[in-house]
Design an enzyme around this catalytic site. Structure first.
Site, mmCIF file in Angstrom:
data_model
loop_
_atom_site.group_PDB
_atom_site.id
_atom_site.type_symbol
_atom_site.label_atom_id
_atom_site.label_comp_id
_atom_site.label_asym_id
_atom_site.label_seq_id
_atom_site.Cartn_x
_atom_site.Cartn_y
_atom_site.Cartn_z
ATOM 1 N N HIS A 98 1.013 -1.353 -0.359
ATOM 2 C CA HIS A 98 -0.250 -0.164 0.049
ATOM 3 C C HIS A 98 0.690 0.917 0.928
ATOM 4 O O HIS A 98 1.791 1.298 0.219
ATOM 5 C CB HIS A 98 -0.701 0.251 0.934
ATOM 6 C CG HIS A 98 0.047 0.044 2.345
ATOM 7 N ND1 HIS A 98 0.088 -1.665 2.769
ATOM 8 C CD2 HIS A 98 0.063 0.628 3.722
ATOM 9 C CE1 HIS A 98 0.833 -1.551 4.084
ATOM 10 N NE2 HIS A 98 1.016 0.088 4.355
ATOM 11 N N HIS A 100 0.920 5.185 1.565
ATOM 12 C CA HIS A 100 0.471 6.253 2.043
ATOM 13 C C HIS A 100 0.334 7.460 0.798
ATOM 14 O O HIS A 100 1.374 8.119 0.834
ATOM 15 C CB HIS A 100 1.172 6.166 3.349
ATOM 16 C CG HIS A 100 0.835 5.383 4.257
ATOM 17 N ND1 HIS A 100 -0.372 5.224 5.197
ATOM 18 C CD2 HIS A 100 1.553 4.446 4.176
ATOM 19 C CE1 HIS A 100 0.275 4.522 6.071
ATOM 20 N NE2 HIS A 100 1.238 3.508 5.568
HETATM 21 P P1 5GP Z 1 1.502 0.660 7.328
HETATM 22 O O1 5GP Z 1 1.939 0.745 8.583
HETATM 23 O O2 5GP Z 1 1.628 -1.081 7.254
HETATM 24 O O3 5GP Z 1 2.241 1.052 6.354
HETATM 25 O O4 5GP Z 1 -0.054 0.796 7.284
HETATM 26 C C1 5GP Z 1 -1.177 0.235 7.160
HETATM 27 C C2 5GP Z 1 -1.997 1.762 7.851
HETATM 28 O O5 5GP Z 1 -3.551 0.920 7.370
HETATM 29 C C3 5GP Z 1 -2.099 2.303 9.317
HETATM 30 O O6 5GP Z 1 -1.926 3.283 8.836
HETATM 31 C C4 5GP Z 1 -3.376 1.912 10.105
HETATM 32 O O7 5GP Z 1 -4.390 2.501 9.912
HETATM 33 C C5 5GP Z 1 -4.416 1.257 8.472
HETATM 34 N N1 5GP Z 1 -5.308 0.132 8.779
HETATM 35 C C6 5GP Z 1 -5.631 -0.636 9.639
HETATM 36 N N2 5GP Z 1 -6.337 -1.610 9.538
HETATM 37 C C7 5GP Z 1 -7.308 -1.005 8.886
HETATM 38 C C8 5GP Z 1 -9.108 -1.205 7.933
HETATM 39 O O8 5GP Z 1 -9.109 -2.254 8.998
HETATM 40 N N3 5GP Z 1 -8.933 -0.343 7.684
HETATM 41 C C9 5GP Z 1 -8.837 1.354 7.355
HETATM 42 N N4 5GP Z 1 -8.905 1.889 6.378
HETATM 43 N N5 5GP Z 1 -7.589 1.385 7.975
HETATM 44 C C10 5GP Z 1 -6.284 -0.041 8.168
#
Ligand code: 5GP
Ligand code: ZN
Length: 112
Positions: A98, A100
């Site tokens: 993903h 951001h």
């Molecule tokens: P990472 O830390 O892997 O780069 O980002 C994962 C992101 O997914 C985090 O910013 C977190 O807030 C978001 N996230 C986790 N679970 C969910 C969810 O169930 N729905 C949504 N919309 N975002 C989520």
């Protein structure tokens, strides 16, 4: 992929606040926003992370979507940040690639 949170969101099995969708990509609001505008852009096909991605056209498309969403949100005028956290040190918590898109406030640098 089974038991992948973002695969479930991509399939609509878990609800999300969508801001853009096409056949290959979904953009939706982060559940725990780190900035006033915080959108996640994911490929619908599962890749664990950027290391596993073998489709540069898809990567290009994800960036194009990010640019388009930034315009839709109006943060193209003030600036924004695009981030791809990868692995443990990169702070990746969801193992589905993903991107951001963060904006609508001045973001600090370097990251903590
Ligand atoms: P990472 O830390 O892997 O780069 O980002 C994962 C992101 O997914 C985090 O910013 C977190 O807030 C978001 N996230 C986790 N679970 C969910 C969810 O169930 N729905 C949504 N919309 N975002 C989520
Ligand atoms: Zn997945």
């Amino acid at each position: 992929m089974e038991n992948c949170l973002f695969c479930k969101i991509a399939k609509g099995e878990i609800p999300s606040q969508k801001v853009y969708e096409d056949d290959a990509v979904l953009a939706f609001r982060d559940i725990s926003p780190a900035a006033p505008e915080h959108v996640l852009i994911i490929p619908k096909k599962h890749y664990d992370n950027i290391l596993q991605l073998d489709d540069n056209a898809l990567l290009g498309h994800m960036f194009e979507v990010a640019r388009q969403v930034a315009q839709t949100l109006g943060i193209d005028k003030t600036g924004f940040r695009i981030v791809i956290n990868t692995g443990k040190d990169g702070g990746q918590t969801v193992e589905h690639l993903h991107l951001h898109l963060l904006g609508a406030r001045e973001l600090g640098w370097p990251p903590g």
